[in-house]
Design an enzyme around this catalytic site. Sequence first.
Site, short mmCIF file in Angstrom:
data_model
loop_
_atom_site.label_atom_id
_atom_site.label_comp_id
_atom_site.label_asym_id
_atom_site.label_seq_id
_atom_site.Cartn_x
_atom_site.Cartn_y
_atom_site.Cartn_z
N SER A 119 0.83 -1.20 0.00
CA SER A 119 0.00 0.00 0.00
C SER A 119 0.86 1.25 0.00
O SER A 119 0.38 2.32 -0.32
CB SER A 119 -0.87 0.03 1.25
OG SER A 119 -1.66 -1.11 1.33
N HIS A 140 -1.78 -3.01 -7.03
CA HIS A 140 -2.38 -2.77 -5.72
C HIS A 140 -3.89 -2.96 -5.76
O HIS A 140 -4.62 -2.16 -6.33
CB HIS A 140 -2.02 -1.32 -5.28
CG HIS A 140 -2.49 -0.98 -3.91
ND1 HIS A 140 -3.20 0.16 -3.61
CD2 HIS A 140 -2.35 -1.65 -2.74
CE1 HIS A 140 -3.48 0.18 -2.33
NE2 HIS A 140 -2.98 -0.90 -1.77
N GLU A 152 -4.71 -0.36 -8.58
CA GLU A 152 -3.76 0.69 -8.96
C GLU A 152 -2.52 0.03 -9.57
O GLU A 152 -1.96 -0.89 -8.96
CB GLU A 152 -3.37 1.54 -7.75
CG GLU A 152 -4.52 2.40 -7.24
CD GLU A 152 -4.21 3.17 -5.97
OE1 GLU A 152 -4.67 4.31 -5.83
OE2 GLU A 152 -3.51 2.63 -5.08
N ASN A 191 -4.80 5.75 -1.14
CA ASN A 191 -4.39 5.85 0.26
C ASN A 191 -3.83 7.21 0.63
O ASN A 191 -3.91 7.63 1.77
CB ASN A 191 -3.39 4.75 0.61
CG ASN A 191 -4.11 3.44 0.85
OD1 ASN A 191 -5.21 3.43 1.38
ND2 ASN A 191 -3.51 2.35 0.42
P1 NAI Z 1 -2.45 -9.87 6.65
O1 NAI Z 1 -1.71 -9.68 7.92
O2 NAI Z 1 -3.90 -10.21 6.68
O3 NAI Z 1 -1.73 -11.01 5.77
C1 NAI Z 1 -0.36 -11.14 5.62
C2 NAI Z 1 -0.07 -12.63 5.44
O4 NAI Z 1 1.27 -12.79 5.00
C3 NAI Z 1 -0.22 -13.44 6.73
O5 NAI Z 1 -1.10 -14.52 6.48
C4 NAI Z 1 1.21 -13.91 7.03
O6 NAI Z 1 1.24 -15.22 7.62
C5 NAI Z 1 1.82 -13.94 5.65
N1 NAI Z 1 3.28 -13.78 5.64
C6 NAI Z 1 4.03 -12.94 6.38
N2 NAI Z 1 5.34 -13.06 6.03
C7 NAI Z 1 5.40 -14.01 5.04
C8 NAI Z 1 6.44 -14.56 4.27
N3 NAI Z 1 7.70 -14.17 4.41
N4 NAI Z 1 6.12 -15.51 3.34
C9 NAI Z 1 4.85 -15.91 3.16
N5 NAI Z 1 3.81 -15.40 3.87
C10 NAI Z 1 4.08 -14.45 4.79
O7 NAI Z 1 -2.17 -8.53 5.79
P2 NAI Z 1 -3.03 -7.94 4.58
O8 NAI Z 1 -4.03 -6.97 5.10
O9 NAI Z 1 -3.47 -9.05 3.70
O10 NAI Z 1 -1.92 -7.06 3.83
C11 NAI Z 1 -0.98 -7.64 2.96
C12 NAI Z 1 -0.41 -6.58 2.05
O11 NAI Z 1 -1.45 -5.99 1.28
C13 NAI Z 1 0.29 -5.41 2.77
O12 NAI Z 1 1.37 -5.00 1.99
C14 NAI Z 1 -0.79 -4.33 2.80
O13 NAI Z 1 -0.26 -3.02 2.85
C15 NAI Z 1 -1.46 -4.57 1.46
N6 NAI Z 1 -2.84 -4.11 1.36
C16 NAI Z 1 -3.72 -4.24 2.40
C17 NAI Z 1 -5.03 -3.80 2.26
C18 NAI Z 1 -6.02 -3.97 3.37
O14 NAI Z 1 -7.15 -3.44 3.26
N7 NAI Z 1 -5.71 -4.69 4.44
C19 NAI Z 1 -5.50 -3.17 1.02
C20 NAI Z 1 -4.51 -3.16 -0.05
C21 NAI Z 1 -3.23 -3.59 0.14
#
Ligand code: NAI
Length: 285
Positions: A119, A140, A152, A191
Amino acid sequence: MGDITRVGVIGCGLMGAGITEVCARAGLDVVVIESSDDAAKAGTARLESSLNRAVERGKLDNAQEVLDRIRVVTDMEQLAERELVVEAIVEDEAAKTAVFRELDRIVTSPDAILASNTSSIPIMKLAVATSRPAQVMGIHFFNPVPVLKLVELVPSLLTAEETTERGRSFVQDQLGKNSIDCQDRAGFVVNMLLVPFILSAIRMMESGFATPEDIDQGLVLGAAHPQGPLALADLIGLDTIKAIAESLYDEFKEPLYASPPLLERMVSAGLLGRKTGRGFYTYAK
Ligand code: NAI
């Protein structure tokens, strides 16, 4: 180069599971990487429950058919033959850079696109962690990915035109999403506007000026927002909001991007919003 058929997704959390689902529903073969067996199990359960919900709502005929196109594993080497990989792990620059270094070593297809769903972390930082920055870009998505139409597209200064165009055709023609183009600046378009708005709502609540319910109702009924800023923060995840705010602050040094103390404390306490059952509101598990 034709359509992309073999996709990799890294991280099967909120976003990774959503990205996996839309790719598999578009008929693509998806390998998903998680960090542990437990996280892989949780990711699989997340996918199953979302697909079953889609079936219940009449939006999908057969959940199993889609699940059959997905493999959730813990071994990153299984990404070797992927044509496009979307990284969607936690919003942590060091962790993401390490993943891109690994991807560069593992992915053998010479034209593969290495994308990040970040993000707010500069795409350039991820690009230069690889030996192929021309093939690295930001793709994104928005939460919930199966529902929200926007993506995006973020080329860095070093991304090849061909990579961006291939990414665009993947997102628009294969996944059926709408895309907007953004420069590689923290926060991109959405964002950069949305996060300072949410931070202002948190400051308003923190100062005792208004309750969360009143702030949210104000924006829903007074500005026709589908949900208020604090409910939206709970949906996005307070840790993610904090991480985006820090990246924006880092990039632009403007007080409006500074993370308020209440947000810091809630994240330290593990009150991350819907995903932990409590944020500005409490949710039934
Ligand atoms: P989340 O915390 O729900 O999921 C992250 C996942 O990645 C977890 O399941 C974790 O176990 C896994 N993980 C961590 N390190 C890892 C690795 N080295 N190898 C494999 N898996 C790994 O986070 P979320 O919300 O899904 O965010 C993920 C990305 O998406 C971030 O970069 C965030 O900024 C971006 N994002 C989030 C949005 C949101 O609304 N939450 C919207 C758009 C983008």
